[in-house]
Design an enzyme around this catalytic site. Structure first.
Site, short mmCIF file in Angstrom:
data_model
loop_
_atom_site.label_atom_id
_atom_site.label_comp_id
_atom_site.label_asym_id
_atom_site.label_seq_id
_atom_site.Cartn_x
_atom_site.Cartn_y
_atom_site.Cartn_z
N TYR A 94 0.85 -1.19 0.00
CA TYR A 94 0.00 0.00 0.00
C TYR A 94 0.88 1.24 0.00
O TYR A 94 2.08 1.18 0.33
CB TYR A 94 -0.92 -0.01 1.22
CG TYR A 94 -2.06 0.98 1.15
CD1 TYR A 94 -3.05 0.88 0.17
CD2 TYR A 94 -2.15 2.03 2.06
CE1 TYR A 94 -4.08 1.79 0.10
CE2 TYR A 94 -3.19 2.94 2.01
CZ TYR A 94 -4.15 2.82 1.02
OH TYR A 94 -5.18 3.73 0.95
N VAL A 196 -17.15 1.46 -2.19
CA VAL A 196 -17.15 2.72 -2.92
C VAL A 196 -18.25 2.72 -3.98
O VAL A 196 -18.97 3.71 -4.15
CB VAL A 196 -15.78 2.97 -3.58
CG1 VAL A 196 -15.84 4.19 -4.51
CG2 VAL A 196 -14.71 3.20 -2.52
N LEU A 312 -7.58 9.01 -1.36
CA LEU A 312 -8.14 9.88 -0.33
C LEU A 312 -7.07 10.42 0.60
O LEU A 312 -7.14 11.58 1.03
CB LEU A 312 -9.21 9.12 0.46
CG LEU A 312 -9.94 9.93 1.53
CD1 LEU A 312 -10.73 11.09 0.90
CD2 LEU A 312 -10.88 9.04 2.35
#
Length: 373
Positions: A94, A196, A312
């Site tokens: 990530y 989402v 985000l």
């Protein structure tokens, strides 16, 4: 925010304990330390000491809760979901990785138990969510700095509060920030049954936008289609249907999408691009297929399509904390009006985390796993 690099110098359990306790006070949100005591603690957390398969590296451990400092907030966690980003973070692939050992979980909702003398933004009894990723929400209690938290109203459902800070925020920003869409305009997205995707359907409907929602074919496709339509989806089609020649005739009856939202990559993203209106934008926010986005030269030149990305965490870095709080309140208003609900979810007790982790990585699972404390 995370445990300091001094861990490398700790050689005994007692030294490790002291280092982690100091780190919790100096390094921010990772405020609880790992207990070297054999006695069970009332504070429990899901911890990983190295990256790898979550089912193998995540363990339920005792934590030691430090004293509440002047700018600290003692929080009792209520519920925390398992998101794809949580899994990616544990796997080590990530964009943001905490110092190890770390507590899993980037999202969730907790209730304030006590506050330090200089805390003014929240009070005991308030609900709070993380201000940023990396807080470590898969635990029963913790002491966090006030700046690491955002207060949320208590008059929204608990599952909505627990899943408020990531997926709905991502959906809203992508719908608003990349194209100046007007009521009646159309958006196309893949992975439409994801957290989402479900938020996109509902927020788009609240904004007067129409959605074409692409999903993978599955045995219960009719059941999934009905559920997405009940959320406000205008059209639900499979990846296979999107590739058929007949889709051109179908799209004649709807406005050509000016915005595409891609969470898959590979062939799926290529198909989204093919159906975009000239000058349209495709925003990529995930890569479930683990394949690159391939755009033909012809589409880029002759249709002037734009390829963008969204994360985000980067949006938060580029905007003030007050702007994030404003976004949260906007979403809470939608929740109160019944225009935004939590994704389909399964609530799992913290001690059954292995079952929740396994379910969260299975294909065709449309239910988000939420750990309850």
């Amino acid at each position: 925010m995370w445990v300091c690099s001094a861990l490398s110098g700790a050689r005994t359990p007692a030294q490790l304990r002291r280092v982690l306790l100091l780190a919790s006070r100096r390094c921010g949100p990772a405020a609880a330390s790992f207990s070297a005591s054999a006695e069970p603690s009332r504070v429990r957390a899901l911890v990983y000491g190295h990256h790898g398969d979550p089912a193998k590296v995540v363990e339920l451990k005792n934590l030691e809760l430090p004293a509440v400092g002047g700018s600290d907030v003692h929080v009792k966690m209520l519920a925390a979901p398992i998101n794809p980003s949580d899994i990616n973070m544990i796997q080590g692939n990530y964009g943001l990785l905490p110092k190890l050992p770390a507590v899993g979980g980037n999202e969730g909702v907790g209730q304030v138990v006590a506050v330090g003398s200089s805390v003014t933004g929240v009070k005991p009894g308030d609900w709070v969510i993380p201000a940023n990723a990396g807080l470590g929400t898969w635990r029963t209690e913790a002491v966090f700095s006030e700046e690491a938290l955002v207060g949320v109203p208590k008059d929204i459902p608990l599952p909505s509060a627990a899943t408020l800070g990531v997926n709905p925020c991502t959906a809203y920003r992508m719908l608003v920030d990349f194209e100046q869409l007007q009521p009646g305009d159309c958006v196309i997205q893949n992975a439409s049954n994801s957290g989402v995707g479900q938020a996109v359907i509902q927020i788009a409907a609240a904004l007067g936008l129409r959605t074409i929602n692409v999903v993978r074919d599955r045995p219960d496709i009719q059941k999934l289609t009905e559920r997405l339509r009940n959320l406000g989806a205008d059209h639900v089609i499979t990846e296979e249907e999107l590739r058929k020649h007949e889709m051109k005739n179908f799209l004649k009856d709807v406005p050509q999408p000016r915005l595409a939202l891609n969470c898959v990559g590979g062939k799926s993203s290529t198909e989204l691009l093919r159906h975009l209106a000239p000058g349209g934008t495709m925003v990529t926010y995930g890569g479930m297929a683990k394949q690159p986005v391939i755009a033909s030269v012809g589409l880029l030149i002759f249709k002037d399509l734009k390829l963008r990305g969204f994360w985000l965490s980067q949006w938060k870095k580029d905007h003030s904390p007050d702007q994030f709080k404003e976004l949260i309140l906007t979403l809470c208003d939608l929740i109160r009006r019944g225009q935004l609900t939590a994704p389909a979810c399964s609530q799992v007790p913290l001690q059954d985390y292995q079952r929740a982790l396994e379910a969260s990585t299975q294909p065709f699972v449309s239910s988000k796993q939420i750990l309850t404390m």
